[in-house]
Design a protein around this motif. Structure first.
Motif, mmCIF file in Angstrom:
data_model
loop_
_atom_site.group_PDB
_atom_site.id
_atom_site.type_symbol
_atom_site.label_atom_id
_atom_site.label_comp_id
_atom_site.label_asym_id
_atom_site.label_seq_id
_atom_site.Cartn_x
_atom_site.Cartn_y
_atom_site.Cartn_z
ATOM 1 N N GLY A 216 0.816 -1.196 0.000
ATOM 2 C CA GLY A 216 0.000 0.000 0.000
ATOM 3 C C GLY A 216 0.852 1.248 0.000
ATOM 4 O O GLY A 216 2.083 1.209 0.131
ATOM 5 N N VAL A 217 0.177 2.372 -0.180
ATOM 6 C CA VAL A 217 0.830 3.685 -0.223
ATOM 7 C C VAL A 217 0.158 4.582 0.809
ATOM 8 O O VAL A 217 -1.067 4.580 0.959
ATOM 9 N N LEU A 218 0.971 5.347 1.492
ATOM 10 C CA LEU A 218 0.517 6.210 2.571
ATOM 11 C C LEU A 218 0.707 7.670 2.143
ATOM 12 O O LEU A 218 1.814 8.055 1.730
ATOM 13 N N VAL A 219 -0.347 8.475 2.221
ATOM 14 C CA VAL A 219 -0.244 9.893 1.855
ATOM 15 C C VAL A 219 -0.896 10.738 2.937
ATOM 16 O O VAL A 219 -1.864 10.310 3.575
ATOM 17 N N PRO A 220 -0.385 11.942 3.176
ATOM 18 C CA PRO A 220 -1.037 12.857 4.135
ATOM 19 C C PRO A 220 -2.291 13.465 3.526
ATOM 20 O O PRO A 220 -2.445 13.532 2.310
ATOM 21 N N GLU A 221 -3.180 13.934 4.384
ATOM 22 C CA GLU A 221 -4.406 14.569 3.918
ATOM 23 C C GLU A 221 -4.147 15.952 3.341
ATOM 24 O O GLU A 221 -4.770 16.346 2.359
ATOM 25 N N ARG A 222 -3.233 16.706 3.950
ATOM 26 C CA ARG A 222 -3.012 18.092 3.539
ATOM 27 C C ARG A 222 -1.687 18.237 2.822
ATOM 28 O O ARG A 222 -0.721 17.529 3.089
ATOM 29 N N ARG A 223 -1.685 19.186 1.881
ATOM 30 C CA ARG A 223 -0.486 19.522 1.108
ATOM 31 C C ARG A 223 0.134 18.284 0.467
ATOM 32 O O ARG A 223 1.353 18.080 0.506
ATOM 33 N N ALA A 224 -0.701 17.453 -0.088
ATOM 34 C CA ALA A 224 -0.226 16.240 -0.752
ATOM 35 C C ALA A 224 -1.225 15.833 -1.823
ATOM 36 O O ALA A 224 -2.415 16.160 -1.749
ATOM 37 N N ALA A 225 -0.734 15.131 -2.817
ATOM 38 C CA ALA A 225 -1.591 14.674 -3.909
ATOM 39 C C ALA A 225 -2.511 13.557 -3.442
ATOM 40 O O ALA A 225 -2.132 12.724 -2.614
ATOM 41 N N GLY A 226 -3.731 13.568 -3.973
ATOM 42 C CA GLY A 226 -4.676 12.489 -3.721
ATOM 43 C C GLY A 226 -4.903 11.686 -4.993
ATOM 44 O O GLY A 226 -4.333 11.968 -6.051
ATOM 45 N N VAL A 227 -5.750 10.694 -4.885
ATOM 46 C CA VAL A 227 -6.032 9.837 -6.032
ATOM 47 C C VAL A 227 -7.047 10.540 -6.927
ATOM 48 O O VAL A 227 -8.258 10.456 -6.709
ATOM 49 N N THR A 228 -6.543 11.249 -7.911
ATOM 50 C CA THR A 228 -7.373 11.948 -8.877
ATOM 51 C C THR A 228 -7.339 11.204 -10.209
ATOM 52 O O THR A 228 -6.701 10.149 -10.334
ATOM 53 N N ALA A 229 -8.020 11.783 -11.193
ATOM 54 C CA ALA A 229 -8.022 11.161 -12.522
ATOM 55 C C ALA A 229 -6.613 11.075 -13.098
ATOM 56 O O ALA A 229 -6.256 10.105 -13.766
ATOM 57 N N SER A 230 -5.781 12.084 -12.825
ATOM 58 C CA SER A 230 -4.400 12.058 -13.320
ATOM 59 C C SER A 230 -3.622 10.906 -12.695
ATOM 60 O O SER A 230 -2.852 10.209 -13.369
ATOM 61 N N ALA A 231 -3.806 10.693 -11.389
ATOM 62 C CA ALA A 231 -3.127 9.579 -10.725
ATOM 63 C C ALA A 231 -3.604 8.242 -11.274
ATOM 64 O O ALA A 231 -2.813 7.322 -11.498
ATOM 65 N N TRP A 232 -4.922 8.118 -11.486
ATOM 66 C CA TRP A 232 -5.471 6.894 -12.078
ATOM 67 C C TRP A 232 -4.835 6.626 -13.430
ATOM 68 O O TRP A 232 -4.466 5.501 -13.756
#
Length: 338
Positions: A216-232
């Motif tokens: 798995g991958v761990l990301v912070p909620e703020r000031r970080a990229a989320g799983v968007t269409a670009s990431a997909w």
């Protein structure tokens, strides 16, 4: 002069005063009563929402998917978002995923789809046939749209004539990643991103994580990229297989992981060891990747048990997060198998 009755307009002409008109009482009372509450759009026979509701009920009754030419992108409503892990969160908006590989992988993973968009006069291949077949079997609305409309929906990205609308991404909980590792019987391998704001880098990390067996991958909620269409898009469907956990505080999560028995190794320039000699490879491990510009933050660096670097030519200042994570994950996989 005040009170001058001879001034023009100062006196009212006889018969000019308006009075009540006979027979108007009932009419005015009826006008005050109104016509009652406005009915919902889907209950108005002339409204397109009502037509969409009738079409949906007809499809449900017959058990068939919508015809590509009988539905409109404006009337197709989203299905409910998929459930996440314990404590998981969801992004706030729907996403449009485009590209044949990304769409095929998402459908294979069983992700609920709100709408499937197909370009008019689409050249069929094995992937498009699988997309149409899977969508029809699942009962997803199939909409045939123009290339111009598809360009608009995907913000001009390379869609290859295919796109889907998916519900908000369901993030996992940080403990879900450890549960996934325990289920495989292998030492845990988690990638944590510190300050990575480009969703394309997140997509590249997801692709490498799926290729080299990360849990798995761990990301912070703020000031970080989320799983968007670009990431997909960049992940080439790996986002459907590799869970992503979103945490409020990355430092506290790393501390909890260390208490659970995981070692934390950061990737940063000028590290103590080269990535080829990565320590703790055989143990449960968290690889922390910093941003391309700033690297690891001070508090995250303090939680690392070791700092590793990737030797590069002096002409290149640094590698982006996606490339660095891919190299480090390859080394972990190579050393664990050897």
């Amino acid at each position: 002069m005040a009170g001058n009755s001879q001034r023009r307009g100062a006196t009212r002409k006889a018969g000019s005063k308006k009075g009540a008109t006979a027979g108007t009482g009932g009419k005015n009372r009826r006008s005050l009563e109104g016509k009652g509450p406005t009915p919902k759009a889907e209950d108005r026979p002339y409204h397109k929402a009502h037509k969409a509701k009738v079409a949906s009920e007809r499809r449900t009754a017959t058990g068939t998917a919508a015809s590509p030419r009988t539905s409109s992108p404006r009337t197709a409503g989203p299905r409910g978002p998929r459930s996440g892990g314990k404590g998981g969160t969801r992004s706030s908006t729907h996403e449009i995923l485009s590209g044949r590989n990304s769409v095929v992988e998402a459908l294979r993973a069983g992700i609920p789809v709100s709408t499937v968009y197909l370009a008019a006069r689409l050249e069929a291949d094995e992937r498009t046939k699988e997309i149409i077949s899977t969508a029809a079997d699942a009962g997803y609305p199939l909409l045939e749209v123009s290339r111009t409309e598809l360009d608009r929906l995907t913000d001009g990205s390379v869609h290859q004539g295919v796109a889907i609308q998916v519900p908000p991404y369901a993030y996992a909980d940080d403990e879900d990643l450890l549960d996934a590792a325990e289920a495989t019987g292998r030492p845990a391998l988690v990638v944590a991103l510190d300050g990575v704001t480009d969703p394309r880098n997140l997509g590249a990390v997801l692709r490498s994580a799926g290729a080299f067996g990360a849990h798995g991958v761990l990301v912070p909620e703020r000031r970080a990229a989320g799983v968007t269409a670009s990431a997909w898009k960049v992940s080439a469907g790996a986002a459907a297989r590799v869970p992503v956990a979103r945490v409020t505080n990355l430092v506290r999560t790393l501390q909890a992981y260390k208490k659970a028995g995981l070692f934390v190794v950061g990737l940063d320039g000028g590290g103590e060891v080269a990535v080829a000699d990565l320590p703790y490879v055989g143990d449960p491990l968290v690889l922390v990747v910093g941003s391309e510009g700033k690297g690891l933050s001070r508090l995250v660096r303090e939680e690392c048990d070791a700092i590793a670097s990737i030797p590069i030519a002096s002409a290149v200042e640094s590698l982006n997060a996606g490339v660095a994570a891919g190299i480090a994950l390859y080394e972990v996989a190579r050393q664990r198998t050897s």
